[in-house]
Scaffold this motif. Structure first.
Motif, PDB file in Angstrom:
ATOM      1  N   ALA B  16      29.175  38.108  38.127  1.00 52.92           N
ATOM      2  CA  ALA B  16      29.607  38.627  39.100  1.00 52.92           C
ATOM      3  C   ALA B  16      29.320  37.979  40.589  1.00 52.92           C
ATOM      4  N   ARG B  17      28.055  37.201  40.036  1.00 51.89           N
ATOM      5  CA  ARG B  17      27.823  36.516  41.543  1.00 51.89           C
ATOM      6  C   ARG B  17      28.571  35.236  41.757  1.00 51.89           C
ATOM      7  N   VAL B  18      28.867  34.695  40.735  1.00 51.32           N
ATOM      8  CA  VAL B  18      29.795  33.557  40.586  1.00 51.32           C
ATOM      9  C   VAL B  18      31.214  34.050  40.265  1.00 51.32           C
ATOM     10  N   GLY B  19      31.709  34.789  40.774  1.00 55.38           N
ATOM     11  CA  GLY B  19      33.010  35.548  40.465  1.00 55.38           C
ATOM     12  C   GLY B  19      34.197  34.734  40.001  1.00 55.38           C
ATOM     13  N   GLY B  20      34.380  33.510  40.675  1.00 49.28           N
ATOM     14  CA  GLY B  20      35.316  32.663  40.452  1.00 49.28           C
ATOM     15  C   GLY B  20      35.769  32.520  38.876  1.00 49.28           C
ATOM     16  N   ASP B  21      34.620  32.522  38.024  1.00 40.62           N
ATOM     17  CA  ASP B  21      35.057  32.236  36.631  1.00 40.62           C
ATOM     18  C   ASP B  21      35.749  33.191  36.193  1.00 40.62           C
ATOM     19  N   VAL B  22      35.485  34.369  36.245  1.00 41.18           N
ATOM     20  CA  VAL B  22      36.579  35.475  35.801  1.00 41.18           C
ATOM     21  C   VAL B  22      37.871  35.365  36.304  1.00 41.18           C
ATOM     22  N   LEU B  23      37.912  35.041  37.660  1.00 40.58           N
ATOM     23  CA  LEU B  23      39.416  35.169  38.238  1.00 40.58           C
ATOM     24  C   LEU B  23      40.041  33.781  37.447  1.00 40.58           C
ATOM     25  N   THR B  24      39.377  32.773  37.409  1.00 39.12           N
ATOM     26  CA  THR B  24      39.862  31.380  36.908  1.00 39.12           C
ATOM     27  C   THR B  24      40.593  31.909  35.372  1.00 39.12           C
ATOM     28  N   VAL B  25      40.121  32.410  34.675  1.00 39.78           N
ATOM     29  CA  VAL B  25      40.404  32.762  33.294  1.00 39.78           C
ATOM     30  C   VAL B  25      41.579  33.542  33.209  1.00 39.78           C
ATOM     31  N   VAL B  26      41.553  34.646  34.252  1.00 43.04           N
ATOM     32  CA  VAL B  26      42.920  35.489  34.253  1.00 43.04           C
ATOM     33  C   VAL B  26      43.833  34.833  34.889  1.00 43.04           C
ATOM     34  N   LEU B  27      43.693  33.916  35.953  1.00 38.29           N
ATOM     35  CA  LEU B  27      44.864  33.180  36.417  1.00 38.29           C
ATOM     36  C   LEU B  27      45.457  32.256  35.524  1.00 38.29           C
ATOM     37  N   PHE B  28      44.721  31.734  34.711  1.00 38.24           N
ATOM     38  CA  PHE B  28      45.144  30.666  33.626  1.00 38.24           C
ATOM     39  C   PHE B  28      45.949  31.478  32.721  1.00 38.24           C
ATOM     40  N   PHE B  29      45.242  32.566  32.201  1.00 42.80           N
ATOM     41  CA  PHE B  29      46.185  33.572  31.211  1.00 42.80           C
ATOM     42  C   PHE B  29      47.731  33.874  31.953  1.00 42.80           C
ATOM     43  N   ALA B  30      47.594  34.345  33.193  1.00 44.83           N
ATOM     44  CA  ALA B  30      48.917  34.797  33.906  1.00 44.83           C
ATOM     45  C   ALA B  30      49.797  33.722  34.079  1.00 44.83           C
ATOM     46  N   LEU B  31      49.234  32.418  34.432  1.00 41.64           N
ATOM     47  CA  LEU B  31      50.020  31.099  34.476  1.00 41.64           C
ATOM     48  C   LEU B  31      50.690  30.867  33.341  1.00 41.64           C
ATOM     49  N   ILE B  32      50.146  31.010  32.135  1.00 40.45           N
ATOM     50  CA  ILE B  32      51.041  30.559  30.898  1.00 40.45           C
ATOM     51  C   ILE B  32      51.856  31.401  30.738  1.00 40.45           C
ATOM     52  N   GLY B  33      51.861  32.952  31.131  1.00 38.95           N
ATOM     53  CA  GLY B  33      53.023  33.882  31.107  1.00 38.95           C
ATOM     54  C   GLY B  33      53.834  33.514  32.169  1.00 38.95           C
ATOM     55  N   ILE B  34      53.632  32.861  32.975  1.00 43.41           N
ATOM     56  CA  ILE B  34      54.816  32.554  33.965  1.00 43.41           C
ATOM     57  C   ILE B  34      55.313  31.255  33.769  1.00 43.41           C
TER      58      ILE B  34
END
Lengths: 260, 220, 66
Positions: B16-34
Motif C-alpha cells: 500500500a505504501r508503494v501503491g504503484g505496483d498494484v496500479l501497474t499490474v491492473v493497468l497492464f491487464f487492462a492494456l492487453i484488453g484494449i
C-alpha cells in the motif's frame, strides 16, 4: 564430500569426479566407434534396405530419425531427473555435472524430433504443425529444456545452481506428466482425433528393425556425447578453481572467469 | 498464527505504501484488453468467443509480471535470511507471502475483470462463472509463480528468467480455466472446472514446501 | 535409393536437418572439450595447483565444499 573420502565405497570411488576423469577416458573412443558402426548400419537400413510403407510411401523413412530422437528427448530428461535426485539426496558433485551435460543434448534431440515431425507432417497430414496433444507437449518439453539451460547460464555459483535446478527439474517431471494429459484432453475437446489416433497398423518387422538399430545408434551417440561433456564440465570447473587459485597466489583479485 | 497474520499485514502495508505496483499490474491487464481488440478488429461475435481466452491470458501475463517481487526485496535487504531463523517456519512465511501477493495482485485483477469482460463483449451470463474460475485459477498461478520466484531469487538478473520458467508450468491451469468457460460444451466444461480445482488445491498445498526448500538451498 | 518414390525431398530434408544438428552438437562438444583441455594444460604448465589437487578431489568454490 568429506564423508565420501572417509569411507569410499566402490561406487562412490568410481563416481568421484577425479576418478571419473581417469576411467571415463577409456570409454570415449569405444563408445564413439560403436556409435559410428551403429549409425552406418542404421542409415543403410533406413534409407536403402527397408521398404517403403504401403500407406505412407517413402516418407516412412523420416520415422527412423523422428522416433529415436523423440525417445531420447525423454531419456535425457530421465537422466537429468535421476541426476537431480542424486544432487538433492546425496549432494553428489558428479550428479550436477551429469545434469548440466544432459540438458543441451536433450534440447537438441527434442529440436530434431520437432523439426523432423514438421517435415513429416507436411506430406502426410498436409500441415507441418497442429496443436495436437503430442506436438504441444513436446514443444513445452523443449521450452522446459531451454529454461533449464538458461538457468545453468545465469547462475554464477554452479554448486548452488545444481541444487536449485535439481528442484526445478523434478517439478518439471511432475509437470510434464500433467501437461501431457491436459494437452491431450484439451486437443480432443477441440478437434476430434482423426489422423492422429491412426498411429498406423501394427508395424511390420522390416520397419521395426531399422527403427531399433537407429534407436541404439542415437542412444550410443547420447552416451558418447554425455561422457565427453561431463569430462569437459569437470575440467571447466577445475580450470575455474585453478584460475581462482592463481588469482589468490598473485594476491590481487582480478575477477576470475565464472565457471560455466 | 499471529505472526502469520502480522506477516501478511506487513506485506500489504508495504504494497500500500508503494501503491504503484498494484496500479501497474491492473493497468497492464487492462492494456492487453484494449490492445487485443485493436489487433483482432471490432468483430463483436469473434470477441465474444475469444473473451475468456483473452481474459485468462491477460491475467496470466499480469500475474507473471508481478511475481518476481514476491521474494526479491526481502532477499536483497536480508529480511528473508532473518525470517529463515525466525520462530515462524519458512513454509508458513512463504504461504503468508503468497496470500499477500494474491491480495495485492490477483484480487485487483479480479475486480477489474467485469470491466474487461464488458469491453471484450463477454456474455453477462458467463461473468459469474469467469470470476469463480479466476478465484480458483489465480491461486494456482500464484503458486507456480512462487516456485519460479524462489528458484530465481538469488539471481541478480533473474527477473526475466522467472516468467520463462513458469509459463510452461502454467499451461494446464490455462487450458482448464478456459475449458471451464466453454459454454458450448457444458459437460466437458464441468470436468475442466474440477480439474482446475484439483490443480489449484494441489499447487497451493505443495508450493509453500517446495518454495521454502528452494529458498533454503539458495541461501546455503 | 534409386526408386524415386513420392516425397524423397521431404525425407532428404528431414535427414539433412537431423544430421546437420547432430554434427553441430558433435563439433561443439569436441571443440569445448579441446578448449577446456588446453586451458587446463596451460594452467598446469604455469605450475598452478588446486588446493585439493593432491587428494584428487574436485575443487569446489572458495567457500569450501559443503
Amino acid at each position: 564430500m568429506t564423508s565420501e573420502t572417509k569411507s569410499p565405497g566402490f561406487f562412490s570411488r568410481l563416481a568421484h569426479p577425479g576418478q571419473f576423469l581417469v576411467w571415463s577416458r577409456y570409454l570415449v573412443w569405444p563408445l564413439a566407434g560403436l556409435t559410428v558402426i551403429l549409425f552406418a548400419i542404421g542409415l543403410y537400413l533406413a534409407l536403402v534396405a527397408s521398404p517403403a510403407d504401403y500407406q505412407m510411401g517413402e516418407t516412412v523413412r523420416i520415422m527412423y530419425m523422428h522416433v529415436p530422437n523423440a525417445w531420447l528427448s525423454m531419456m535425457c530428461y530421465g537422466v537429468m531427473a535421476v541426476a537431480a535426485f542424486g544432487t538433492l539426496v546425496w549432494r553428489h558433485p558428479l550428479a550436477d555435472v551429469a545434469a548440466k551435460s544432459a540438458a543441451p543434448l536433450g534440447a537438441i534431440f527434442t529440436a530434431i524430433a520437432l523439426l523432423t515431425g514438421i517435415v513429416w507432417g507436411i506430406p502426410t497430414w498436409g500441415t507441418g504443425w497442429v496443436w495436437d496433444g503430442r506436438l504441444t507437449s513436446m514443444l513445452l518439453h523443449f521450452l522446459i529444456y531451454l529454461g533449464i539451460i538458461a538457468m545453468w547460464f545465469t547462475f554464477e555459483d554452479q554448486h548452488r545452481a545444481g541444487r536449485i535446478i535439481a528442484v526445478f527439474t523434478l517439478i518439471g517431471v511432475v509437470n510434464l506428466v500433467v501437461i501431457h494429459y491436459s494437452v491431450e484432453w484439451w486437443s480432443t475437446l477441440h478437434q476430434p482425433a482423426s489422423v492422429f489416433t491412426a498411429e498406423g497398423p501394427k508395424m511390420p518387422l522390416e520397419l521395426l528393425t531399422p527403427l531399433f538399430v537407429n534407436l541404439f545408434a542415437f542412444s550410443f551417440l547420447f552416451a558418447t556425447l554425455q561422457v565427453v561433456s561431463m569430462r569437459t564440465e569437470i575440467m571447466r570447473r577445475r580450470v575455474a578453481a585453478m584460475q581462482r587459485q592463481a588469482a589468490m597466489n598473485r594476491g590481487a583479485a582480478p575477477s576470475p572467469e565464472p565457471a560455466r | 498464527m499471529s505472526g502469520f497474520v502480522a506477516l501478511i499485514r506487513r506485506d500489504l502495508t508495504l504494497a500500500a505504501r508503494v501503491g504503484g505496483d498494484v496500479l501497474t499490474v491492473v493497468l497492464f491487464f487492462a492494456l492487453i484488453g484494449i490492445v487485443l481488440p485493436f489487433a483482432i478488429g471490432p468483430d463483436r461475435p469473434l470477441l465474444t468467443r475469444l473473451a475468456p481466452a483473452i481474459i485468462m491470458t491477460a491475467i496470466l501475463l499480469a500475474l507473471l509480471l508481478a511475481i518476481d517481487r514476491l521474494f526479491r526485496a526481502d532477499h536483497e535487504d536480508g529480511t528473508l535470511a532473518a525470517m529463515r531463523f525466525g520462530h515462524l517456519p519458512l513454509e508458513a512465511v512463504v504461504f503468508a507471502k503468497m496470500i499477500a501477493q494474491w491480495l495485492t495482485t490477483a484480487l485487483p485483477l479480479l475486480l477489474a475483470t467485469p470491466l474487461m469482460g464488458f469491453m471484450l463483449n463477454l456474455p453477462p451470463a458467463l461473468l459469474g462463472r469467469t470470476l469463480i474460475v479466476l478465484l480458483l485459477g489465480t491461486p494456482a498461478l500464484i503458486s507456480f509463480g512462487a516456485i519460479g520466484a524462489a528458484v530465481t531469487v538469488t539471481l541478480r538478473r533473474g527477473g526475466l528468467l522467472a516468467p520463462i520458467l513458469v509459463l510452461p508450468l502454467c499451461l494446464p491451469t490455462l487450458i482448464f480455466a478456459v475449458g471451464a468457460l466453454d459454454d458450448t460444451a457444458p459437460g466437458s466444461a464441468d470436468a475442466a472446472f474440477w480439474f482446475l480445482a484439483g490443480i489449484a488445491l494441489l499447487a497451493t498445498a505443495f508450493t509453500p514446501f517446495i518454495a521454502a526448500y528452494t529458498l533454503r538451498l539458495g541461501s546455503e | 535409393m534409386i526408386e524415386a518414390g513420392m516425397h524423397w525431398d521431404y525425407v532428404a530434408t528431414a535427414y539433412a536437418m537431423s544430421l546437420g544438428l547432430i554434427l553441430a552438437v558433435i563439433v561443439w562438444v569436441a571443440f569445448d572439450a579441446r578448449r577446456q583441455r588446453l586451458k587446463l594444460a596451460a594452467l598446469e604448465a604455469r605450475g598452478i595447483r588446486r588446493r585439493s589437487a593432491r587428494a584428487e578431489t574436485q575443487a569446489g568454490p572458495e567457500t569450501g565444499t559443503p
